[in-house]
Design an enzyme around this catalytic site. Structure first.
Site, PDB file in Angstrom:
ATOM      1  N   PHE A  19      91.721   5.588  33.397  1.00 19.10           N
ATOM      2  CA  PHE A  19      90.939   5.702  34.797  1.00 19.10           C
ATOM      3  C   PHE A  19      89.317   5.702  34.281  1.00 19.10           C
ATOM      4  O   PHE A  19      88.589   4.922  34.445  1.00 19.10           O
ATOM      5  CB  PHE A  19      91.453   6.557  35.931  1.00 19.10           C
ATOM      6  CG  PHE A  19      90.218   6.648  36.748  1.00 19.10           C
ATOM      7  CD1 PHE A  19      89.633   5.839  37.376  1.00 19.10           C
ATOM      8  CD2 PHE A  19      90.060   8.076  37.161  1.00 19.10           C
ATOM      9  CE1 PHE A  19      88.757   6.338  38.551  1.00 19.10           C
ATOM     10  CE2 PHE A  19      89.210   8.754  38.207  1.00 19.10           C
ATOM     11  CZ  PHE A  19      88.333   7.558  38.849  1.00 19.10           C
ATOM     12  N   GLY A  44      97.557   4.787  30.685  1.00 17.17           N
ATOM     13  CA  GLY A  44      96.428   3.905  30.185  1.00 17.17           C
ATOM     14  C   GLY A  44      97.027   2.527  30.879  1.00 17.17           C
ATOM     15  O   GLY A  44      98.248   2.290  30.916  1.00 17.17           O
ATOM     16  N   LYS A 111      84.966  14.820  11.629  1.00 25.44           N
ATOM     17  CA  LYS A 111      84.465  15.672  10.393  1.00 25.44           C
ATOM     18  C   LYS A 111      84.323  14.505   9.033  1.00 25.44           C
ATOM     19  O   LYS A 111      83.249  14.536   8.511  1.00 25.44           O
ATOM     20  CB  LYS A 111      85.500  16.720  10.139  1.00 25.44           C
ATOM     21  CG  LYS A 111      85.179  17.685   9.067  1.00 25.44           C
ATOM     22  CD  LYS A 111      86.308  18.755   8.949  1.00 25.44           C
ATOM     23  CE  LYS A 111      86.660  18.670   7.386  1.00 25.44           C
ATOM     24  NZ  LYS A 111      87.715  19.428   7.146  1.00 25.44           N
ATOM     25  N   ARG A 112      85.381  13.766   8.885  1.00 27.44           N
ATOM     26  CA  ARG A 112      85.500  12.867   7.681  1.00 27.44           C
ATOM     27  C   ARG A 112      84.003  11.769   7.834  1.00 27.44           C
ATOM     28  O   ARG A 112      83.664  11.271   7.103  1.00 27.44           O
ATOM     29  CB  ARG A 112      86.667  12.022   7.662  1.00 27.44           C
ATOM     30  CG  ARG A 112      87.919  12.662   7.021  1.00 27.44           C
ATOM     31  CD  ARG A 112      88.799  11.595   6.859  1.00 27.44           C
ATOM     32  NE  ARG A 112      89.268  11.032   7.619  1.00 27.44           N
ATOM     33  CZ  ARG A 112      90.416  11.179   8.605  1.00 27.44           C
ATOM     34  NH1 ARG A 112      90.868  12.495   8.571  1.00 27.44           N
ATOM     35  NH2 ARG A 112      90.708  10.510   9.589  1.00 27.44           N
ATOM     36  N   TYR A 151      99.304  21.405  30.542  1.00 23.98           N
ATOM     37  CA  TYR A 151      98.123  20.728  30.626  1.00 23.98           C
ATOM     38  C   TYR A 151      96.971  21.766  30.583  1.00 23.98           C
ATOM     39  O   TYR A 151      96.117  21.859  29.758  1.00 23.98           O
ATOM     40  CB  TYR A 151      97.863  20.207  31.957  1.00 23.98           C
ATOM     41  CG  TYR A 151      96.742  19.261  32.110  1.00 23.98           C
ATOM     42  CD1 TYR A 151      96.536  18.099  31.406  1.00 23.98           C
ATOM     43  CD2 TYR A 151      95.654  19.699  33.186  1.00 23.98           C
ATOM     44  CE1 TYR A 151      95.396  17.441  31.368  1.00 23.98           C
ATOM     45  CE2 TYR A 151      94.266  18.801  33.070  1.00 23.98           C
ATOM     46  CZ  TYR A 151      94.386  17.567  32.558  1.00 23.98           C
ATOM     47  OH  TYR A 151      93.332  16.794  32.788  1.00 23.98           O
ATOM     48  N   LYS A 155      94.550  22.358  27.317  1.00 21.74           N
ATOM     49  CA  LYS A 155      93.192  22.009  27.173  1.00 21.74           C
ATOM     50  C   LYS A 155      92.288  23.220  26.807  1.00 21.74           C
ATOM     51  O   LYS A 155      91.375  22.999  26.197  1.00 21.74           O
ATOM     52  CB  LYS A 155      92.946  21.538  28.662  1.00 21.74           C
ATOM     53  CG  LYS A 155      93.231  20.034  29.258  1.00 21.74           C
ATOM     54  CD  LYS A 155      92.390  19.186  28.453  1.00 21.74           C
ATOM     55  CE  LYS A 155      92.805  17.928  29.092  1.00 21.74           C
ATOM     56  NZ  LYS A 155      92.012  16.845  28.322  1.00 21.74           N
ATOM     57  N   THR A 181      88.203  13.636  39.907  1.00 23.98           N
ATOM     58  CA  THR A 181      87.140  12.632  40.089  1.00 23.98           C
ATOM     59  C   THR A 181      88.302  11.199  40.534  1.00 23.98           C
ATOM     60  O   THR A 181      89.211  11.266  40.315  1.00 23.98           O
ATOM     61  CB  THR A 181      86.771  12.036  38.401  1.00 23.98           C
ATOM     62  OG1 THR A 181      86.129  13.137  37.782  1.00 23.98           O
ATOM     63  CG2 THR A 181      85.832  10.944  38.260  1.00 23.98           C
TER      64      THR A 181
END
Ligand code: UDP
Length: 315
Positions: A19, A44, A111-112, A151, A155, A181
């Site tokens: 979304f 998705g 990082k790479r 969750y 997080k 949202t």
């Protein structure tokens, strides 16, 4: 002004077919970037990015961020995680792996590449908050063994890991805590309150208010959110967050149900009450002082305005 091909930034959007991710991909293309969208299509949806397929600056890679990946990129937005309670609770172990192993892989990639990583964290890190509205300095009230913990704690652990990469490896990072949202491209079946109420009203089914409906949420329209994420990514290196992003206008869930019905007078739906899910936060409202000060950002679209666009999308 056209941006020269070689000057275009390569921006990775993990969770780019979701979304928020799909709206962000569009915005990044509009800003003249090359966009690589990573998605495993767990939540998705290919439909969300269908119209981008022919854009020469857009590339889709089907990939699960639980697995490492090697790419050349300049920036990473990490939005890859099932985010609605219905979806993240379906396979909680998978959710934790996505949150923790997933961000670890994105941090290694950043990082790479010496790339900047913006991670989308969540208001869920505050749990069922005892401080109201929630400021970034509040440490939260989370049940570590409840059904939302995969969750919430996932997080929270991601934020910890990001901060340790920042301190230990000097990785260029940014953390945004996203509050509720809504808008077009929401999955009608992900069980979220706005999509549920609007689709129920359209189908003349009764609107399911959980509990007594006195719990509160604050709803941010998608365009405002994408604008905030973009501003945060482009902000100066020394502002790493975490920063709250959301709309500080607070509504009870019952008020939201009444508003949806009032805005859809043709609907025959009524309000019915169902049991409140375990650990459902009683109130949630972002303090966005920090985003206003540091990013000159605040939402512009009021709930009614945003609901009109959302109702039209679901129609
Ligand atoms: N909710 C509701 N009816 C629904 C879906 C959700 O009353 O059909 C409530 C839910 O219990 C919560 C709020 O609406 O209090 C927001 O739920 P959502 O799943 O959208 O997101 P959350 O903020 O809880 O992650």
């Amino acid at each position: 002004m056209e941006i020269e091909e070689e000057e275009k930034k390569k921006v990775l959007v993990a969770g780019g077919a979701g979304f928020i991710g799909s709206h962000l991909c569009r915005r990044l293309l509009k800003e003249g970037n090359k966009v690589i969208c990573l998605d495993n299509f767990y939540t998705g949806n290919k439909e969300n990015i269908k119209e981008l397929a022919d854009n020469k600056n857009f590339k889709l890679i089907e990939h699960n961020i639980i697995e490492p990946i090697s790419l050349e990129i300049d920036q990473i937005y990490n939005l890859a995680c099932p985010a609605s309670p219905v979806h993240y609770q379906k396979d909680p172990i998978f959710t934790i792996r996505t949150n923790v192993w997933g961000i670890w892989n994105m941090l290694e990639l950043a990082k790479r590449n010496n790339a900047r990583l913006l991670h989308t964290s969540t208001s869920e890190v505050y749990g069922d908050p005892k401080e109201h509205p929630q400021k970034e300095t509040y440490w939260g009230n989370v049940n570590p063994i409840g059904i939302r913990a995969n969750y919430d704690e996932g997080k929270r652990c991601a934020e910890t890991l990001i901060m340790d990469y920042y301190r230990q490896n000097k990785t260029d990072i940014k953390i945004v805590r996203i509050f509720n949202t809504y808008g077009p491209n929401m999955d009608p079946d992900d069980g979220r309150v706005v999509s549920n109420f609007v689709t129920q009203a359209l189908r003349n089914e009764d609107l399911t208010v959980y509990g007594n409906g006195e719990q509160t949420r604050s709803f941010c329209y998608i365009d405002d959110m994408v604008d905030g994420l973009y501003k945060m990514m482009e902000s100066s290196e020394d502002f790493i967050g975490p920063v709250n992003m959301g709309n500080p206008d607070e509504f009870t869930i019952k008020q939201l149900a009444e508003m949806v019905l009032e805005m859809m007078p043709e609907s025959k739906s009524e309000i019915i009450y169902k049991p409140l899910p375990q650990d459902d936060p009683k109130q949630r409202c972002p303090d966005i002082t920090l985003a206003k000060e540091k990013l000159n950002w605040q939402p512009k679209i009021e709930l009614r305005q945003g609901l009109i666009k959302t109702i039209n999308y679901f129609k």
